[in-house]
Motif scaffolding. Structure first.
Motif, PDB file in Angstrom:
ATOM      1  N   THR A 106       8.441   2.526  -3.179  1.00  0.00           N
ATOM      2  CA  THR A 106       7.372   1.973  -4.018  1.00  0.00           C
ATOM      3  C   THR A 106       6.024   2.308  -3.412  1.00  0.00           C
ATOM      4  N   CYS A 107       5.063   2.671  -4.256  1.00  0.00           N
ATOM      5  CA  CYS A 107       3.683   2.926  -3.831  1.00  0.00           C
ATOM      6  C   CYS A 107       2.754   2.052  -4.669  1.00  0.00           C
ATOM      7  N   THR A 108       1.929   1.255  -4.007  1.00  0.00           N
ATOM      8  CA  THR A 108       0.963   0.423  -4.712  1.00  0.00           C
ATOM      9  C   THR A 108      -0.478   0.889  -4.519  1.00  0.00           C
ATOM     10  N   ASP A 109      -0.679   1.954  -3.780  1.00  0.00           N
ATOM     11  CA  ASP A 109      -2.042   2.471  -3.571  1.00  0.00           C
ATOM     12  C   ASP A 109      -2.426   3.399  -4.725  1.00  0.00           C
ATOM     13  N   MET A 110      -2.486   2.830  -5.920  1.00  0.00           N
ATOM     14  CA  MET A 110      -2.709   3.635  -7.121  1.00  0.00           C
ATOM     15  C   MET A 110      -4.111   4.224  -7.183  1.00  0.00           C
ATOM     16  N   ALA A 111      -5.084   3.573  -6.556  1.00  0.00           N
ATOM     17  CA  ALA A 111      -6.430   4.150  -6.545  1.00  0.00           C
ATOM     18  C   ALA A 111      -6.429   5.497  -5.839  1.00  0.00           C
ATOM     19  N   VAL A 112      -5.613   5.620  -4.812  1.00  0.00           N
ATOM     20  CA  VAL A 112      -5.512   6.892  -4.082  1.00  0.00           C
ATOM     21  C   VAL A 112      -4.745   7.920  -4.906  1.00  0.00           C
ATOM     22  N   LEU A 113      -3.629   7.498  -5.485  1.00  0.00           N
ATOM     23  CA  LEU A 113      -2.748   8.426  -6.187  1.00  0.00           C
ATOM     24  C   LEU A 113      -3.297   8.873  -7.538  1.00  0.00           C
ATOM     25  N   THR A 114      -4.242   8.131  -8.095  1.00  0.00           N
ATOM     26  CA  THR A 114      -4.780   8.488  -9.407  1.00  0.00           C
ATOM     27  C   THR A 114      -6.124   9.185  -9.335  1.00  0.00           C
ATOM     28  N   GLY A 115      -6.560   9.608  -8.150  1.00  0.00           N
ATOM     29  CA  GLY A 115      -7.710  10.481  -8.059  1.00  0.00           C
ATOM     30  C   GLY A 115      -9.014   9.858  -7.626  1.00  0.00           C
ATOM     31  N   LYS A 116      -9.018   8.578  -7.278  1.00  0.00           N
ATOM     32  CA  LYS A 116     -10.285   7.969  -6.853  1.00  0.00           C
ATOM     33  C   LYS A 116     -10.676   8.443  -5.458  1.00  0.00           C
ATOM     34  N   SER A 117      -9.680   8.641  -4.593  1.00  0.00           N
ATOM     35  CA  SER A 117      -9.936   9.129  -3.232  1.00  0.00           C
ATOM     36  C   SER A 117      -9.046  10.339  -3.002  1.00  0.00           C
ATOM     37  N   LYS A 118      -9.535  11.492  -3.443  1.00  0.00           N
ATOM     38  CA  LYS A 118      -8.707  12.702  -3.377  1.00  0.00           C
ATOM     39  C   LYS A 118      -8.395  13.101  -1.942  1.00  0.00           C
ATOM     40  N   GLU A 119      -9.393  12.977  -1.045  1.00  0.00           N
ATOM     41  CA  GLU A 119      -9.154  13.380   0.338  1.00  0.00           C
ATOM     42  C   GLU A 119      -8.158  12.448   1.015  1.00  0.00           C
ATOM     43  N   GLY A 154       0.824  -1.212   0.000  1.00  0.00           N
ATOM     44  CA  GLY A 154       0.000   0.000   0.000  1.00  0.00           C
ATOM     45  C   GLY A 154       0.848   1.247   0.000  1.00  0.00           C
ATOM     46  N   SER A 155       0.539   2.157   0.913  1.00  0.00           N
ATOM     47  CA  SER A 155       1.176   3.462   0.935  1.00  0.00           C
ATOM     48  C   SER A 155       2.405   3.476   1.833  1.00  0.00           C
ATOM     49  N   PRO A 156       3.489   4.127   1.407  1.00  0.00           N
ATOM     50  CA  PRO A 156       4.672   4.271   2.259  1.00  0.00           C
ATOM     51  C   PRO A 156       4.656   5.555   3.078  1.00  0.00           C
ATOM     52  N   ALA A 157       3.532   6.266   3.115  1.00  0.00           N
ATOM     53  CA  ALA A 157       3.489   7.608   3.696  1.00  0.00           C
ATOM     54  C   ALA A 157       3.991   7.637   5.133  1.00  0.00           C
ATOM     55  N   ARG A 158       3.654   6.626   5.925  1.00  0.00           N
ATOM     56  CA  ARG A 158       4.029   6.649   7.338  1.00  0.00           C
ATOM     57  C   ARG A 158       5.517   6.404   7.565  1.00  0.00           C
ATOM     58  N   PHE A 159       6.254   5.982   6.521  1.00  0.00           N
ATOM     59  CA  PHE A 159       7.687   5.712   6.668  1.00  0.00           C
ATOM     60  C   PHE A 159       8.565   6.860   6.151  1.00  0.00           C
ATOM     61  N   LEU A 160       7.977   7.820   5.448  1.00  0.00           N
ATOM     62  CA  LEU A 160       8.790   8.803   4.742  1.00  0.00           C
ATOM     63  C   LEU A 160       9.526   9.743   5.689  1.00  0.00           C
ATOM     64  N   ASP A 161       8.880  10.137   6.780  1.00  0.00           N
ATOM     65  CA  ASP A 161       9.529  11.063   7.706  1.00  0.00           C
ATOM     66  C   ASP A 161      10.794  10.452   8.286  1.00  0.00           C
ATOM     67  N   ALA A 162      10.733   9.191   8.671  1.00  0.00           N
ATOM     68  CA  ALA A 162      11.918   8.531   9.218  1.00  0.00           C
ATOM     69  C   ALA A 162      12.956   8.271   8.144  1.00  0.00           C
ATOM     70  N   ALA A 163      12.502   7.973   6.925  1.00  0.00           N
ATOM     71  CA  ALA A 163      13.439   7.619   5.858  1.00  0.00           C
ATOM     72  C   ALA A 163      14.317   8.794   5.457  1.00  0.00           C
ATOM     73  N   VAL A 164      13.743   9.983   5.327  1.00  0.00           N
ATOM     74  CA  VAL A 164      14.540  11.132   4.882  1.00  0.00           C
ATOM     75  C   VAL A 164      15.544  11.558   5.942  1.00  0.00           C
ATOM     76  N   GLN A 165      15.388  11.103   7.189  1.00  0.00           N
ATOM     77  CA  GLN A 165      16.347  11.415   8.242  1.00  0.00           C
ATOM     78  C   GLN A 165      17.427  10.352   8.375  1.00  0.00           C
ATOM     79  N   ALA A 166      17.100   9.117   7.992  1.00  0.00           N
ATOM     80  CA  ALA A 166      18.041   8.011   8.196  1.00  0.00           C
ATOM     81  C   ALA A 166      18.944   7.766   6.995  1.00  0.00           C
ATOM     82  N   VAL A 167      18.718   8.423   5.877  1.00  0.00           N
ATOM     83  CA  VAL A 167      19.561   8.218   4.704  1.00  0.00           C
ATOM     84  C   VAL A 167      20.729   9.196   4.768  1.00  0.00           C
ATOM     85  N   SER A 168      21.897   8.748   4.331  1.00  0.00           N
ATOM     86  CA  SER A 168      23.121   9.545   4.442  1.00  0.00           C
ATOM     87  C   SER A 168      23.113  10.703   3.445  1.00  0.00           C
ATOM     88  N   GLU A 169      24.097  11.587   3.570  1.00  0.00           N
ATOM     89  CA  GLU A 169      24.215  12.730   2.670  1.00  0.00           C
ATOM     90  C   GLU A 169      24.487  12.233   1.249  1.00  0.00           C
TER      91      GLU A 169
END
Length: 621
Positions: A222-235, A200-215
């Motif tokens: 990867t995102c598999t929640d395409m129904a969300v990303l393609t406009g079916k559930s805009k909210e 599904g969505s990686p949204a909950r991991f992104l905040d930690a990921a951008v801090q744990a990756v080196s300079e």
């Protein structure tokens, strides 16, 4: 085992049935078909990731004077380009026997520990297949952490690590991926590569990921929640990614740009920013590869890289509005201010309809064409390395042909269906744009895409000229329809549909595998892994079979309706209080395993009640 609750060396109880999967250089054993998530369609994803990390390792280790050795690749020195310096050009390295002998010990091969190599994290490893493939196929690695929050999954990772003999490189870990990344925020403990491929969505991991990756490190998402990303559930899209998705023919590229916007937004909170290397939309998911850098000065430019999208609900014409604008002389101090807008009138100038507002989305290039060229060259010169090399070559070739500075696109069928005319050929439409001195390209996200820097007015002028050659029945068009309003205007541009040689892209001429057809029946994202494994999956399938077509209208024929009702279990019989016996219109057979009694209707109380529970006599049911 890192951050694990139990030792990795404990013997794992074996299941009665096991499934063995061989992919790339790895061999994986599964206790059942669905206990741990595995999808063979994702082999393209894993192959591409190995190719990208290999070239990233070549760049990172090349700056340290270390040359990597890839199986099947000729022993020739390759050009090393630091992607952080955009002005550095590729130069040929002269071969020297003295240099080769001096740097002989400065090489990195697959399966060996490189002390100055990459520290890799797979946050959601499941069976560990991806991590094991990294260890067996990607040179220049210091360690690979295969993490998963599930204890059975970590046990399976341990088993597969031992099976493939990569225990010296792959470290199984049982922890929440977010907590594990938060624990590696220190500069000395950060990961050089982080791979996130969640269900599904990686949204909950992104905040930690951008801090744990080196300079300058690599972040693969990867995102598999395409129904969300393609406009079916805009909210839902806004709550997860901070952007409103729109339904359009360019929805897959918009999905990529929404993910990049979200990544950059999370990185900006920590004075960091992202640089996209490669962004792919394939099958049922999107995949982005970005580098993360820290620079408070460059973070100020992030707002000018985002844009809102104004899209007409009638004809589909779209306009982008940047959130900020930069002013100043290049090389001197640059000032940023709020942009002025909107770029559209309240009603569409082409069809008179209103506009929808979407975004913000990433409005800068989504690929680094130099890096994409490196990956493409490596895969082309060593096609036997991956099973999906042919598809990788095709997709990357189309990406190198895309216009990097043109966000989103139109499609031929969209333009034609709007004015209800026949669809022009791809070559003729591209030739008309080229004759009008505009640029045009394909998009790897859609096979009939028209990505061009021509304004929407030019596209509709070309379609008006095409409609004159292939007229539609205008008397059937409503005066308020977009087609009537567009065709009622005379074209200001006289389109030339003579086919040009440069209208046919190189990837199309070479007949590369650019757009993958469905690889197998019932392909797509698999169900979420369950502790019950195959047994739970079979029970769910039986439940689906019983409830299938339950909400459809029953047959009108009385005999067919009676037979249909006999396939539905009687809830009152299961409860032991059905008084009708053999005269019950529902089935008294033992219910299928896993079928809930709440899913079936009640048995009728009286003989003059309709078996459908509508309160009608049987003769009228």
């Amino acid at each position: 085992m890192e951050n694990a609750t139990g030792p990795c060396g404990e013997e794992r109880p074996r299941e009665v049935q096991e499934t063995t999967v061989t992919e790339g250089a790895a061999k994986i054993v599964f206790p059942s078909a669905n206990e741990v998530f595995y999808n063979p369609v994702q082999e393209f994803n894993r192959d591409l990731t190995c190719a990208v990390i290999t070239e990233f390792a070549r760049i990172q280790l090349g700056a340290k004077g270390i040359q990597i050795k890839v199986p099947g690749e000729k022993d020739t020195q390759k050009v090393i380009v630091d992607l952080s310096d955009q002005e550095e050009k590729k130069v040929e390295l002269k071969e020297s026997e003295n240099l080769a002998s001096r740097d002989q010990h400065r090489t990195a091969a697959v399966g060996e520990i490189c002390e100055e190599g990459l520290h890799v994290l797979e946050g959601l490893a499941a069976s560990g297949l991806r991590s094991i493939r990294f260890a067996l196929e990607v040179p220049g690695l210091r360690s690979v952490v295969a993490n998963d929050a599930s204890a059975p999954a970590v046990d399976l990772i341990c088993q597969n690590v031992q099976l493939n003999g990569v225990a010296h490189l792959v470290q199984p870990s049982q922890a929440d991926a977010r907590m594990l990344m938060y624990q590696h925020q220190k500069v000395s403990e950060r990961f050089d590569v982080i791979d996130l491929d969640p269900y599904g969505s990686p949204a909950r991991f992104l905040d930690a990921a951008v801090q744990a990756v080196s300079e300058g490190g690599l972040l693969c998402v990867t995102c598999t929640d395409m129904a969300v990303l393609t406009g079916k559930s805009k909210e839902t899209c806004y709550s997860k990614y901070g952007a409103m998705a729109l339904k359009s023919r360019a929805c897959h590229e918009m999905a990529l740009r929404i993910v990049l916007h979200s990544l950059d937004l999370h990185a900006n909170c920590y004075q960091r920013f992202v640089v996209p290397l490669l962004s792919i939309s394939a099958d049922f998911y999107v995949r982005v590869f970005v580098r993360v850098f820290a620079s408070p000065a460059k973070v100020k430019a992030s707002a000018s890289k985002q844009a809102l999208v104004f899209q007409c609900v009638g004809c589909g014409a779209f306009h982008l509005q940047r959130l900020a604008k930069a002013s100043g002389v290049p090389g001197d101090r640059v000032k940023f201010s709020a942009a002025c807008g909107p770029p559209v009138t309240p009603e569409c100038e082409h069809c008179g309809q209103q506009h929808q507002l979407g975004g913000p989305i990433w409005a800068e290039p989504i690929h680094d064409l130099d890096f994409v060229g490196r990956v493409l060259e490596a895969v082309s010169t060593n096609p036997g390395r991956f099973n999906t090399s042919e598809r990788i070559r095709g997709v990357l070739s189309v990406i190198t042909e895309e216009l990097p500075d043109v966000p989103l696109y139109y499609t031929l069928d969209q333009l034609s269906s709007t004015i209800h005319c026949s669809t022009p050929s791809l070559l003729k439409f591209r030739s008309a744009l080229l004759h009008a001195d505009f640029r045009v390209s394909l998009s790897h996200t859609c096979k009939n895409a028209v990505k061009t820097d021509a304004p929407a007015s030019t596209l509709w002028d070309i379609m008006r000229c095409w409609e004159k050659e292939h007229p539609v029945k205008r008397e059937r068009l409503s005066e308020t329809s977009p087609a009537f309003r567009i065709l009622s205007v005379e074209p200001r541009l006289q389109a030339n549909f003579t086919i040009r040689e440069d209208a046919n892209p190189s990837s199309r001429q070479r007949r590369l595998k650019r757009f993958q057809v469905n690889p197998e029946a019932n392909w797509g994202p698999r169900r979420r892994a369950r502790p019950g494994g195959k047994a739970a999956d079979e029970a769910m399938e039986e439940r689906h079979m019983v409830l299938r077509n339950k909400r459809k209208e029953p047959p009108e024929n009385a005999a067919q309706r009676a037979a249909w009702l006999k396939t539905v279990p009687c809830k009152r019989f299961k409860e032991g209080n059905c008084q009708r016996g053999d005269q019950c219109c529902y089935s008294h057979s033992p219910p299928a395993r896993g079928v809930s009694a709440d899913a079936v209707p009640d048995c009728p109380e009286t003989s003059n009640q309709s078996p459908l529970g509508l309160g009608l006599p049987l003769s009228q049911a």
